[in-house]
Write a protein that holds these residues in place. Structure first.
Motif, PDB file in Angstrom:
ATOM      1  N   ILE A 103      31.355  27.611  27.358  1.00  0.00           N
ATOM      2  CA  ILE A 103      31.371  29.079  27.304  1.00  0.00           C
ATOM      3  C   ILE A 103      30.781  29.590  28.609  1.00  0.00           C
ATOM      4  CG2 ILE A 103      30.499  31.127  26.117  1.00  0.00           C
ATOM      5  CD1 ILE A 103      30.482  29.524  23.549  1.00  0.00           C
ATOM      6  N   GLU A 104      31.594  30.336  29.360  1.00  0.00           N
ATOM      7  CA  GLU A 104      31.145  30.852  30.652  1.00  0.00           C
ATOM      8  C   GLU A 104      30.294  32.103  30.475  1.00  0.00           C
ATOM      9  OE1 GLU A 104      34.334  31.392  33.383  1.00  0.00           O
ATOM     10  OE2 GLU A 104      35.049  29.328  33.156  1.00  0.00           O
ATOM     11  N   HIS A 105      29.414  32.337  31.469  1.00  0.00           N
ATOM     12  CA  HIS A 105      28.507  33.485  31.425  1.00  0.00           C
ATOM     13  C   HIS A 105      29.296  34.790  31.329  1.00  0.00           C
ATOM     14  CE1 HIS A 105      29.572  33.128  35.661  1.00  0.00           C
ATOM     15  NE2 HIS A 105      29.348  34.423  35.742  1.00  0.00           N
ATOM     16  N   GLU A 106      28.701  35.746  30.645  1.00  0.00           N
ATOM     17  CA  GLU A 106      29.368  37.037  30.413  1.00  0.00           C
ATOM     18  C   GLU A 106      28.317  38.027  29.939  1.00  0.00           C
ATOM     19  OE1 GLU A 106      31.957  39.423  31.012  1.00  0.00           O
ATOM     20  OE2 GLU A 106      33.076  37.553  30.796  1.00  0.00           O
ATOM     21  N   THR A 107      28.699  39.289  29.869  1.00  0.00           N
ATOM     22  CA  THR A 107      27.824  40.331  29.341  1.00  0.00           C
ATOM     23  C   THR A 107      28.479  40.952  28.116  1.00  0.00           C
ATOM     24  OG1 THR A 107      26.968  40.842  31.539  1.00  0.00           O
ATOM     25  CG2 THR A 107      26.669  42.519  29.840  1.00  0.00           C
ATOM     26  N   VAL A 108      27.721  40.982  27.023  1.00  0.00           N
ATOM     27  CA  VAL A 108      28.182  41.647  25.806  1.00  0.00           C
ATOM     28  C   VAL A 108      27.654  43.072  25.881  1.00  0.00           C
ATOM     29  CG1 VAL A 108      28.228  41.596  23.295  1.00  0.00           C
ATOM     30  CG2 VAL A 108      27.987  39.459  24.565  1.00  0.00           C
ATOM     31  N   PRO A 109      28.526  44.082  25.917  1.00  0.00           N
ATOM     32  CA  PRO A 109      28.042  45.456  26.085  1.00  0.00           C
ATOM     33  C   PRO A 109      27.250  45.954  24.879  1.00  0.00           C
ATOM     34  CG  PRO A 109      30.411  45.434  25.674  1.00  0.00           C
ATOM     35  CD  PRO A 109      29.982  44.005  25.792  1.00  0.00           C
ATOM     36  N   ALA A 110      26.393  46.927  25.121  1.00  0.00           N
ATOM     37  CA  ALA A 110      25.611  47.543  24.044  1.00  0.00           C
ATOM     38  C   ALA A 110      26.564  48.175  23.041  1.00  0.00           C
ATOM     39  CB  ALA A 110      24.667  48.597  24.615  1.00  0.00           C
ATOM     40  N   ARG A 111      26.344  47.875  21.752  1.00  0.00           N
ATOM     41  CA  ARG A 111      27.146  48.396  20.652  1.00  0.00           C
ATOM     42  C   ARG A 111      28.641  48.184  20.899  1.00  0.00           C
ATOM     43  NH1 ARG A 111      24.497  50.309  16.747  1.00  0.00           N
ATOM     44  NH2 ARG A 111      26.061  51.714  15.951  1.00  0.00           N
ATOM     45  N   GLY A 112      28.977  47.011  21.435  1.00  0.00           N
ATOM     46  CA  GLY A 112      30.370  46.708  21.738  1.00  0.00           C
ATOM     47  C   GLY A 112      30.741  45.300  21.316  1.00  0.00           C
ATOM     48  N   LYS A 113      31.996  44.948  21.554  1.00  0.00           N
ATOM     49  CA  LYS A 113      32.518  43.626  21.209  1.00  0.00           C
ATOM     50  C   LYS A 113      32.986  42.916  22.465  1.00  0.00           C
ATOM     51  CE  LYS A 113      34.097  44.712  16.557  1.00  0.00           C
ATOM     52  NZ  LYS A 113      35.214  44.726  15.624  1.00  0.00           N
ATOM     53  N   LEU A 114      32.911  41.592  22.409  1.00  0.00           N
ATOM     54  CA  LEU A 114      33.380  40.766  23.513  1.00  0.00           C
ATOM     55  C   LEU A 114      34.186  39.619  22.930  1.00  0.00           C
ATOM     56  CD1 LEU A 114      33.316  39.914  26.550  1.00  0.00           C
ATOM     57  CD2 LEU A 114      31.313  38.554  25.956  1.00  0.00           C
ATOM     58  N   ASN A 115      35.421  39.450  23.422  1.00  0.00           N
ATOM     59  CA  ASN A 115      36.245  38.306  23.032  1.00  0.00           C
ATOM     60  C   ASN A 115      36.107  37.228  24.095  1.00  0.00           C
ATOM     61  OD1 ASN A 115      37.307  39.357  20.641  1.00  0.00           O
ATOM     62  ND2 ASN A 115      38.919  40.428  21.733  1.00  0.00           N
ATOM     63  N   ILE A 116      35.728  36.043  23.665  1.00  0.00           N
ATOM     64  CA  ILE A 116      35.581  34.909  24.569  1.00  0.00           C
ATOM     65  C   ILE A 116      36.754  33.970  24.304  1.00  0.00           C
ATOM     66  CG2 ILE A 116      34.143  32.957  25.224  1.00  0.00           C
ATOM     67  CD1 ILE A 116      31.758  34.552  24.058  1.00  0.00           C
ATOM     68  N   THR A 117      37.530  33.683  25.334  1.00  0.00           N
ATOM     69  CA  THR A 117      38.632  32.743  25.219  1.00  0.00           C
ATOM     70  C   THR A 117      38.197  31.444  25.878  1.00  0.00           C
ATOM     71  OG1 THR A 117      40.202  34.560  25.336  1.00  0.00           O
ATOM     72  CG2 THR A 117      41.068  32.361  25.743  1.00  0.00           C
ATOM     73  N   THR A 118      38.274  30.347  25.127  1.00  0.00           N
ATOM     74  CA  THR A 118      37.842  29.055  25.648  1.00  0.00           C
ATOM     75  C   THR A 118      38.677  27.963  24.998  1.00  0.00           C
ATOM     76  OG1 THR A 118      35.901  27.657  26.065  1.00  0.00           O
ATOM     77  CG2 THR A 118      35.996  28.786  23.924  1.00  0.00           C
ATOM     78  N   TYR A 119      38.281  26.737  25.170  1.00  0.00           N
ATOM     79  CA  TYR A 119      39.022  25.611  24.616  1.00  0.00           C
ATOM     80  C   TYR A 119      38.045  24.546  24.119  1.00  0.00           C
ATOM     81  CZ  TYR A 119      37.755  23.618  29.089  1.00  0.00           C
ATOM     82  OH  TYR A 119      37.035  23.176  30.161  1.00  0.00           O
ATOM     83  N   ALA A 120      38.519  23.706  23.218  1.00  0.00           N
ATOM     84  CA  ALA A 120      37.730  22.596  22.683  1.00  0.00           C
ATOM     85  C   ALA A 120      38.526  21.315  22.858  1.00  0.00           C
ATOM     86  CB  ALA A 120      37.424  22.814  21.208  1.00  0.00           C
ATOM     87  N   ASN A 121      37.917  20.334  23.520  1.00  0.00           N
ATOM     88  CA  ASN A 121      38.526  19.010  23.628  1.00  0.00           C
ATOM     89  C   ASN A 121      37.992  18.164  22.485  1.00  0.00           C
ATOM     90  OD1 ASN A 121      40.065  19.443  25.961  1.00  0.00           O
ATOM     91  ND2 ASN A 121      38.280  19.143  27.252  1.00  0.00           N
ATOM     92  N   VAL A 122      38.829  17.937  21.477  1.00  0.00           N
ATOM     93  CA  VAL A 122      38.420  17.189  20.289  1.00  0.00           C
ATOM     94  C   VAL A 122      38.759  15.717  20.496  1.00  0.00           C
ATOM     95  CG1 VAL A 122      38.737  16.913  17.803  1.00  0.00           C
ATOM     96  CG2 VAL A 122      38.836  19.186  18.826  1.00  0.00           C
ATOM     97  N   THR A 123      37.749  14.868  20.378  1.00  0.00           N
ATOM     98  CA  THR A 123      37.961  13.427  20.429  1.00  0.00           C
ATOM     99  C   THR A 123      38.249  12.978  19.012  1.00  0.00           C
ATOM    100  OG1 THR A 123      36.367  13.339  22.221  1.00  0.00           O
ATOM    101  CG2 THR A 123      36.998  11.241  21.237  1.00  0.00           C
ATOM    102  N   ALA A 124      39.527  12.853  18.703  1.00  0.00           N
ATOM    103  CA  ALA A 124      39.942  12.610  17.324  1.00  0.00           C
ATOM    104  C   ALA A 124      39.587  11.213  16.829  1.00  0.00           C
ATOM    105  CB  ALA A 124      41.431  12.857  17.179  1.00  0.00           C
ATOM    106  N   VAL A 125      39.345  10.257  17.733  1.00  0.00           N
ATOM    107  CA  VAL A 125      38.971   8.903  17.311  1.00  0.00           C
ATOM    108  C   VAL A 125      37.656   8.951  16.534  1.00  0.00           C
ATOM    109  CG1 VAL A 125      38.293   6.602  18.125  1.00  0.00           C
ATOM    110  CG2 VAL A 125      40.256   7.759  19.136  1.00  0.00           C
ATOM    111  N   GLN A 126      36.710   9.761  16.988  1.00  0.00           N
ATOM    112  CA  GLN A 126      35.435   9.906  16.265  1.00  0.00           C
ATOM    113  C   GLN A 126      35.672  10.548  14.903  1.00  0.00           C
ATOM    114  OE1 GLN A 126      33.299  12.112  19.215  1.00  0.00           O
ATOM    115  NE2 GLN A 126      32.247  10.274  19.975  1.00  0.00           N
TER     116      GLN A 126
END
Length: 191
Positions: A103-126
């Motif tokens: 998750i990259e650095h960002e600012t969540v505004p006062a009384r506001g919403k922030l959508n964070i777009t990211t990804y997850a690398n799932v190691t399915a063997v585990q």
């Protein structure tokens, strides 16, 4: 001359008394506002259903890696903005870490919403090697847990800035037959 000195002292005492009363009233009003209107409220964190970005399978040696695209919404109900540093969210399956989500650095505004777009690398063997895997496959549901700690600063009216930490834990249920995802997140803010 002595009467001027007395009137000067009397005026000085009145000025000091008025200033003291003003300071006390200001402190009382500030405390009331801090403990009512500006009291820190827990942010709401919502994990949206992921999308499959990439899948890689290898037979010898057996490996399966899956990349999921994620959108996380942070709803800041506070009167102060929150600027956090880069962090990593860990996703675990029955206590075993199966993915890291940057998750990259960002600012969540006062009384506001922030959508964070990211990804997850799932190691399915585990995931597959877990003793719970086949039971969950028969049940048609995987239960995952994500944990994130965001370190940053809260800014109120761009004047007051203080360090803050937001910890978030999400219980995620993936129903792979209906392809539905449910998430319940619990967040805590510590100033």
């Amino acid at each position: 001359m002595p009467s001027n000195n007395r009137s000067y002292r009397k005026g000085l005492k009145l000025c000091c008394a008025a200033t003291s009363i003003f300071i006390v009233i200001f402190i009382i009003i500030s405390l009331i506002l801090f403990f009512t209107v500006f009291k820190p409220k827990q942010p709401h964190v919502i994990v949206h259903p992921p999308s499959l970005q990439h899948i890689e399978f290898q037979l010898f040696p057996v490996s399966l890696n899956v990349t999921l695209g994620l959108v996380v919404t942070i709803d800041n109900r506070n009167y102060g903005s929150f600027r956090y540093k880069d962090t990593i969210t860990y996703i675990s399956y029955h206590g075993t870490s199966i993915a890291e989500v940057p998750i990259e650095h960002e600012t969540v505004p006062a009384r506001g919403k922030l959508n964070i777009t990211t990804y997850a690398n799932v190691t399915a063997v585990q995931l597959i090697s877990s003793p719970y895997f086949w039971g969950d496959v028969r049940a048609g549901q995987f239960n995952l847990t994500s944990m994130a700690t965001l370190h940053g600063k809260v800014g109120v009216f761009k004047i007051l800035k203080m360090g803050a930490t937001v910890s978030s834990t999400c219980d995620i249920s993936v129903h792979f037959i209906s392809q539905d995802i449910e998430s319940k997140c619990h967040s805590k803010i510590k100033l």
